[in-house]
Design a protein around this motif. Structure first.
Motif, PDB file in Angstrom:
ATOM      1  N   UNK A  95       0.845  -1.204   0.000  1.00 30.49           N
ATOM      2  CA  UNK A  95       0.000   0.000   0.000  1.00 30.49           C
ATOM      3  C   UNK A  95       0.878   1.252   0.000  1.00 30.49           C
ATOM      4  N   UNK A  96       1.939   1.255   0.822  1.00 29.21           N
ATOM      5  CA  UNK A  96       2.872   2.380   0.852  1.00 29.21           C
ATOM      6  C   UNK A  96       3.529   2.577  -0.512  1.00 29.21           C
ATOM      7  N   UNK A  97       3.960   1.488  -1.143  1.00 24.89           N
ATOM      8  CA  UNK A  97       4.603   1.573  -2.462  1.00 24.89           C
ATOM      9  C   UNK A  97       3.656   2.172  -3.494  1.00 24.89           C
ATOM     10  N   UNK A  98       2.406   1.719  -3.502  1.00 27.01           N
ATOM     11  CA  UNK A  98       1.435   2.250  -4.465  1.00 27.01           C
ATOM     12  C   UNK A  98       1.111   3.713  -4.187  1.00 27.01           C
ATOM     13  N   UNK A 102       1.856   6.730  -6.803  1.00 29.33           N
ATOM     14  CA  UNK A 102       0.792   7.606  -7.293  1.00 29.33           C
ATOM     15  C   UNK A 102       1.069   9.068  -6.962  1.00 29.33           C
ATOM     16  N   UNK A 103       1.638   9.324  -5.792  1.00 29.45           N
ATOM     17  CA  UNK A 103       1.878  10.703  -5.371  1.00 29.45           C
ATOM     18  C   UNK A 103       3.061  11.342  -6.090  1.00 29.45           C
ATOM     19  N   UNK A 104       4.066  10.573  -6.438  1.00 31.86           N
ATOM     20  CA  UNK A 104       5.310  11.150  -6.943  1.00 31.86           C
ATOM     21  C   UNK A 104       5.618  10.867  -8.406  1.00 31.86           C
ATOM     22  N   UNK A 105       4.771  10.145  -9.113  1.00 32.79           N
ATOM     23  CA  UNK A 105       5.071   9.773 -10.494  1.00 32.79           C
ATOM     24  C   UNK A 105       5.196  10.995 -11.400  1.00 32.79           C
ATOM     25  N   UNK A 106       4.329  11.981 -11.251  1.00 36.79           N
ATOM     26  CA  UNK A 106       4.395  13.174 -12.101  1.00 36.79           C
ATOM     27  C   UNK A 106       5.607  14.029 -11.755  1.00 36.79           C
ATOM     28  N   UNK A 107       5.959  14.093 -10.486  1.00 35.68           N
ATOM     29  CA  UNK A 107       7.075  14.927 -10.047  1.00 35.68           C
ATOM     30  C   UNK A 107       8.427  14.311 -10.397  1.00 35.68           C
ATOM     31  N   UNK A 108       8.610  13.030 -10.083  1.00 38.08           N
ATOM     32  CA  UNK A 108       9.909  12.385 -10.257  1.00 38.08           C
ATOM     33  C   UNK A 108      10.013  11.523 -11.511  1.00 38.08           C
ATOM     34  N   UNK A 109       8.887  11.157 -12.116  1.00 35.92           N
ATOM     35  CA  UNK A 109       8.909  10.402 -13.356  1.00 35.92           C
ATOM     36  C   UNK A 109       8.949   8.893 -13.146  1.00 35.92           C
ATOM     37  N   UNK A 110       8.712   8.177 -14.237  1.00 35.58           N
ATOM     38  CA  UNK A 110       8.633   6.725 -14.185  1.00 35.58           C
ATOM     39  C   UNK A 110       9.984   6.076 -13.923  1.00 35.58           C
ATOM     40  N   UNK A 117       8.835   1.396  -6.849  1.00 36.82           N
ATOM     41  CA  UNK A 117       7.652   0.543  -6.724  1.00 36.82           C
ATOM     42  C   UNK A 117       8.029  -0.932  -6.798  1.00 36.82           C
ATOM     43  N   UNK A 118       8.809  -1.313  -7.799  1.00 37.24           N
ATOM     44  CA  UNK A 118       9.193  -2.717  -7.951  1.00 37.24           C
ATOM     45  C   UNK A 118      10.022  -3.206  -6.763  1.00 37.24           C
ATOM     46  N   UNK A 119      10.918  -2.353  -6.265  1.00 40.43           N
ATOM     47  CA  UNK A 119      11.754  -2.728  -5.130  1.00 40.43           C
ATOM     48  C   UNK A 119      10.895  -2.967  -3.885  1.00 40.43           C
ATOM     49  N   UNK A 120       9.987  -2.048  -3.587  1.00 44.15           N
ATOM     50  CA  UNK A 120       9.163  -2.198  -2.378  1.00 44.15           C
ATOM     51  C   UNK A 120       8.223  -3.402  -2.468  1.00 44.15           C
ATOM     52  N   UNK A 121       7.671  -3.660  -3.634  1.00 44.78           N
ATOM     53  CA  UNK A 121       6.815  -4.844  -3.786  1.00 44.78           C
ATOM     54  C   UNK A 121       7.654  -6.111  -3.654  1.00 44.78           C
ATOM     55  N   UNK A 122       8.872  -6.089  -4.172  1.00 44.70           N
ATOM     56  CA  UNK A 122       9.775  -7.233  -3.999  1.00 44.70           C
ATOM     57  C   UNK A 122      10.078  -7.486  -2.534  1.00 44.70           C
ATOM     58  N   UNK A 123      10.311  -6.418  -1.774  1.00 44.87           N
ATOM     59  CA  UNK A 123      10.550  -6.570  -0.335  1.00 44.87           C
ATOM     60  C   UNK A 123       9.297  -7.115   0.353  1.00 44.87           C
TER      61      UNK A 123
END
Length: 176
Positions: A95-98, A102-110, A117-123
């Protein structure tokens, strides 16, 4: 037929029916999709038709099999023992990763937020090797980015727009 097997068949039928209905929604929405003239042969509409068509075919096939009496067999737990307790820590990490994504994708980019996102879901799913996970997360993000931007001409956010002056700013106004 026992009571337990009837429940399994109903559950499979309900799940497959929802998947079938979703495929119809995808196909109908795709027909109403407006594409620009700049898109070549392979655009978002073609991709949506492929996904919707595969979902339709596979869910229709599964519906037929379930209605003919084919039922899935529940599998045993392979890598440990079954636990009735929910894993709230892993759920919280996802939930934190998502939320961060969602909050930072426009600011920091994909290319920044994808690997995060992938790292946190992997953890969350229990990967122990952090360096390997970080490298794989970065490589997957770059491949997805290139696939979308070059292959499908769907541009993912680059981020860091705040570093580039807008055309209306001048040097006197504080721009570059």
């Amino acid at each position: 037929m026992t009571q337990a097997s009837k429940k399994v068949a109903k559950g499979e039928l309900v799940f497959t029916s929802f998947l079938f209905a979703t495929s119809i929604v995808v196909l109908v929405d795709t027909t109403n999709m407006v594409e620009s003239n700049a898109v070549g042969f392979v655009g978002p509409k073609v991709f949506a038709y492929i996904v919707g068509g595969l979902m339709f075919f596979l869910s229709a096939l599964q519906l037929i099999l379930v209605l003919r009496g084919a039922k899935g067999e529940p599998e045993g737990i392979e890598a440990g023992t079954q636990s009735d307790k929910a894993n709230w820590k892993s759920f919280g990490i996802v939930v934190l990763a998502l939320a961060l994504y969602a909050a930072l994708i426009e600011l920091l980019g994909f290319l920044v937020m994808g690997p995060v996102l992938y790292f946190l879901v992997g953890k969350a799913i229990g990967v122990k090797r952090n360096v390997t996970l970080a490298i794989v997360a970065f490589i997957v993000s770059v491949v997805v980015f290139i696939g979308f931007t070059q292959g499908l001409q769907l541009y993912l956010p680059l981020g860091f727009d705040f570093l580039i002056p807008t055309p209306t700013e001048t040097v006197e106004d504080g721009g570059w």
